[in-house]
Motif scaffolding. Sequence first.
Motif, PDB file in Angstrom:
ATOM      1  N   VAL A  34     -89.919  18.320 -19.930  1.00  0.00           N
ATOM      2  CA  VAL A  34     -88.713  18.866 -19.300  1.00  0.00           C
ATOM      3  C   VAL A  34     -88.379  20.230 -19.899  1.00  0.00           C
ATOM      4  CG1 VAL A  34     -86.206  18.529 -19.088  1.00  0.00           C
ATOM      5  CG2 VAL A  34     -87.768  16.594 -18.750  1.00  0.00           C
ATOM      6  N   ASP A  35     -88.140  21.235 -19.036  1.00  0.00           N
ATOM      7  CA  ASP A  35     -87.733  22.549 -19.563  1.00  0.00           C
ATOM      8  C   ASP A  35     -86.396  23.012 -18.976  1.00  0.00           C
ATOM      9  OD1 ASP A  35     -88.581  23.141 -17.038  1.00  0.00           O
ATOM     10  OD2 ASP A  35     -90.009  24.696 -17.610  1.00  0.00           O
ATOM     11  N   LEU A  36     -85.655  22.084 -18.369  1.00  0.00           N
ATOM     12  CA  LEU A  36     -84.319  22.429 -17.873  1.00  0.00           C
ATOM     13  C   LEU A  36     -83.476  21.154 -17.766  1.00  0.00           C
ATOM     14  CD1 LEU A  36     -82.350  24.506 -16.501  1.00  0.00           C
ATOM     15  CD2 LEU A  36     -83.361  23.819 -14.313  1.00  0.00           C
ATOM     16  N   ILE A  37     -82.263  21.210 -18.306  1.00  0.00           N
ATOM     17  CA  ILE A  37     -81.306  20.113 -18.088  1.00  0.00           C
ATOM     18  C   ILE A  37     -80.039  20.724 -17.508  1.00  0.00           C
ATOM     19  CG2 ILE A  37     -79.920  18.279 -19.137  1.00  0.00           C
ATOM     20  CD1 ILE A  37     -81.982  18.064 -21.373  1.00  0.00           C
ATOM     21  N   THR A  42     -72.490  19.010 -23.199  1.00  0.00           N
ATOM     22  CA  THR A  42     -73.066  17.661 -23.266  1.00  0.00           C
ATOM     23  C   THR A  42     -74.562  17.730 -22.959  1.00  0.00           C
ATOM     24  OG1 THR A  42     -70.921  16.752 -22.654  1.00  0.00           O
ATOM     25  CG2 THR A  42     -72.808  15.309 -22.346  1.00  0.00           C
ATOM     26  N   ALA A  43     -74.963  18.718 -22.176  1.00  0.00           N
ATOM     27  CA  ALA A  43     -76.385  18.879 -21.849  1.00  0.00           C
ATOM     28  C   ALA A  43     -77.219  19.128 -23.110  1.00  0.00           C
ATOM     29  CB  ALA A  43     -76.569  20.035 -20.859  1.00  0.00           C
ATOM     30  N   VAL A  44     -76.733  19.957 -24.051  1.00  0.00           N
ATOM     31  CA  VAL A  44     -77.533  20.202 -25.260  1.00  0.00           C
ATOM     32  C   VAL A  44     -77.519  18.977 -26.176  1.00  0.00           C
ATOM     33  CG1 VAL A  44     -77.316  22.741 -25.223  1.00  0.00           C
ATOM     34  CG2 VAL A  44     -75.727  21.387 -26.620  1.00  0.00           C
ATOM     35  N   GLU A  45     -76.438  18.203 -26.115  1.00  0.00           N
ATOM     36  CA  GLU A  45     -76.393  16.941 -26.868  1.00  0.00           C
ATOM     37  C   GLU A  45     -77.514  16.019 -26.362  1.00  0.00           C
ATOM     38  OE1 GLU A  45     -74.112  16.034 -29.396  1.00  0.00           O
ATOM     39  OE2 GLU A  45     -75.452  14.292 -29.537  1.00  0.00           O
ATOM     40  N   VAL A  46     -77.619  15.896 -25.038  1.00  0.00           N
ATOM     41  CA  VAL A  46     -78.659  15.056 -24.444  1.00  0.00           C
ATOM     42  C   VAL A  46     -80.041  15.637 -24.764  1.00  0.00           C
ATOM     43  CG1 VAL A  46     -79.626  14.252 -22.242  1.00  0.00           C
ATOM     44  CG2 VAL A  46     -77.138  14.197 -22.619  1.00  0.00           C
ATOM     45  N   ARG A  53     -87.227  23.079 -26.153  1.00  0.00           N
ATOM     46  CA  ARG A  53     -87.603  24.265 -25.373  1.00  0.00           C
ATOM     47  C   ARG A  53     -86.780  24.296 -24.085  1.00  0.00           C
ATOM     48  NH1 ARG A  53     -91.975  23.743 -21.475  1.00  0.00           N
ATOM     49  NH2 ARG A  53     -91.999  21.604 -20.734  1.00  0.00           N
ATOM     50  N   GLY A  54     -86.936  25.361 -23.340  1.00  0.00           N
ATOM     51  CA  GLY A  54     -86.238  25.465 -22.066  1.00  0.00           C
ATOM     52  C   GLY A  54     -84.749  25.684 -22.251  1.00  0.00           C
ATOM     53  N   ALA A  55     -83.968  25.331 -21.222  1.00  0.00           N
ATOM     54  CA  ALA A  55     -82.527  25.575 -21.250  1.00  0.00           C
ATOM     55  C   ALA A  55     -81.778  24.319 -20.842  1.00  0.00           C
ATOM     56  CB  ALA A  55     -82.176  26.714 -20.283  1.00  0.00           C
ATOM     57  N   ALA A  56     -80.555  24.191 -21.359  1.00  0.00           N
ATOM     58  CA  ALA A  56     -79.710  23.049 -20.998  1.00  0.00           C
ATOM     59  C   ALA A  56     -78.276  23.543 -20.909  1.00  0.00           C
ATOM     60  CB  ALA A  56     -79.832  21.946 -22.043  1.00  0.00           C
ATOM     61  N   PHE A  57     -77.589  23.168 -19.843  1.00  0.00           N
ATOM     62  CA  PHE A  57     -76.185  23.562 -19.729  1.00  0.00           C
ATOM     63  C   PHE A  57     -75.413  22.565 -18.870  1.00  0.00           C
ATOM     64  CE2 PHE A  57     -78.513  25.759 -16.352  1.00  0.00           C
ATOM     65  CZ  PHE A  57     -77.728  25.579 -15.232  1.00  0.00           C
ATOM     66  N   ALA A  94     -87.028  19.731 -14.177  1.00  0.00           N
ATOM     67  CA  ALA A  94     -85.624  19.619 -14.577  1.00  0.00           C
ATOM     68  C   ALA A  94     -85.157  18.172 -14.600  1.00  0.00           C
ATOM     69  CB  ALA A  94     -84.754  20.408 -13.598  1.00  0.00           C
ATOM     70  N   LEU A  95     -84.259  17.906 -15.531  1.00  0.00           N
ATOM     71  CA  LEU A  95     -83.448  16.690 -15.453  1.00  0.00           C
ATOM     72  C   LEU A  95     -82.113  17.116 -14.867  1.00  0.00           C
ATOM     73  CD1 LEU A  95     -83.940  14.855 -18.869  1.00  0.00           C
ATOM     74  CD2 LEU A  95     -84.077  13.779 -16.601  1.00  0.00           C
TER      75      LEU A  95
END
Length: 315
Positions: free
Chosen positions: A66-69, A83-87, A95-99, A127-128
């Motif tokens: 996964v490279d995007l949440i 909460t996305a970076v927590e997950v 890696r990737g991005a989470a927001f 993505a998730l």
Amino acid sequence: MGSALPERVLTNHELAEMVDTSHEWIHSRTGIEARRIAAEGEFTSHLAERAARAALDHAGREARDVDLIVLATATPDNTFPSTAVEVQSRLGIERGAAFDLHAVCSGFVYALSTADALIAQGLAERALVIGAETFSRILDWTDRTTCVLFGDGAGAVVLERAGGAAGASPRGVLASSLRSNGTHKDKLYVDGGPSSTQTVGHLRMRGQEVFRFAVSATVDVVETVFAKAGVTADDVAWFVPHQANKRIIDASAKKLGIAPEKVVLTVQHHGNTSAASIPLALAEASSDGRIKEGDLVLLEAMGGGFTWGASLVRW
Ligand code: ACO
């Protein structure tokens, strides 16, 4: 697809012992019979993580793929970090991005469209997309006009770039439409926040005005995605709307010309779980075999802001 619900079931009958209401009133006005309530110490991120792990298992993918949440929520664990970076951290992804994405009940449709656009633009491969909420934490449990309507839960999908064979009919997100109109911001809101009151606040709603707007908003975005994709209501195999209220869903389906047997309904068991309601309903209808590969699935939601949107997905 994957989903997660807290264990605790709160029935209408139990609510009738807490506030001046009845099972008959709640059920006849909304279709809701019960909802789930997060346990003490059980946060939005915990539900989101469980839903994400279930979705990865179901898709046969590893967290490291996964490279995007994109996590839709109006009830984050903390003001920040998201909460996305927590997950992301609990899944061991570095890696990737989470927001987080904040569009209240329309959050999942907004998140799915955003992830789809980022993949299409080459910014991500896999993505998730998660909708996760603990609305029980922002309810005024003495206000019978709102506390009977909402519940907690999470759902997730794995969305990835796919080439597809030449000539094959495309799968994935075919068309989306996103809308908002902030002139309605006082009809459904939370009366607190970090910058205004330094408190979390409680949900407040002018229910009848929300109800009146919901059906016309639904028809607006759904007709837009039908026109973009060149399909009609007859082509839709499953209608998976945001689960706020059975009466809104019934009226919308009728106005769109979608037969009742094509409508996926979970509001009776979950109440309104805001951004989590569509992926929870999708997970249920795909795991019980109703939604099959190749089916045309219509997603639609409307919520605070007002925000509203629809996506048409080839399963
Ligand atoms: N139990 C018993 N009586 C109640 C309750 C309750 N839980 N809540 C309100 N009442 C009373 C009211 O006080 C009022 O009493 P009064 O006539 O003595 O003043 C009476 O019931 C009628 O109230 P209304 O608000 O007119 O009831 P209505 O039939 O409109 O139903 C409801 C209220 C269910 C909230 C409806 O307006 C609705 O579904 N609105 C849509 C809101 C919604 O779904 N929001 C979810 C978030 S937005 C989204 O996700 C799209």
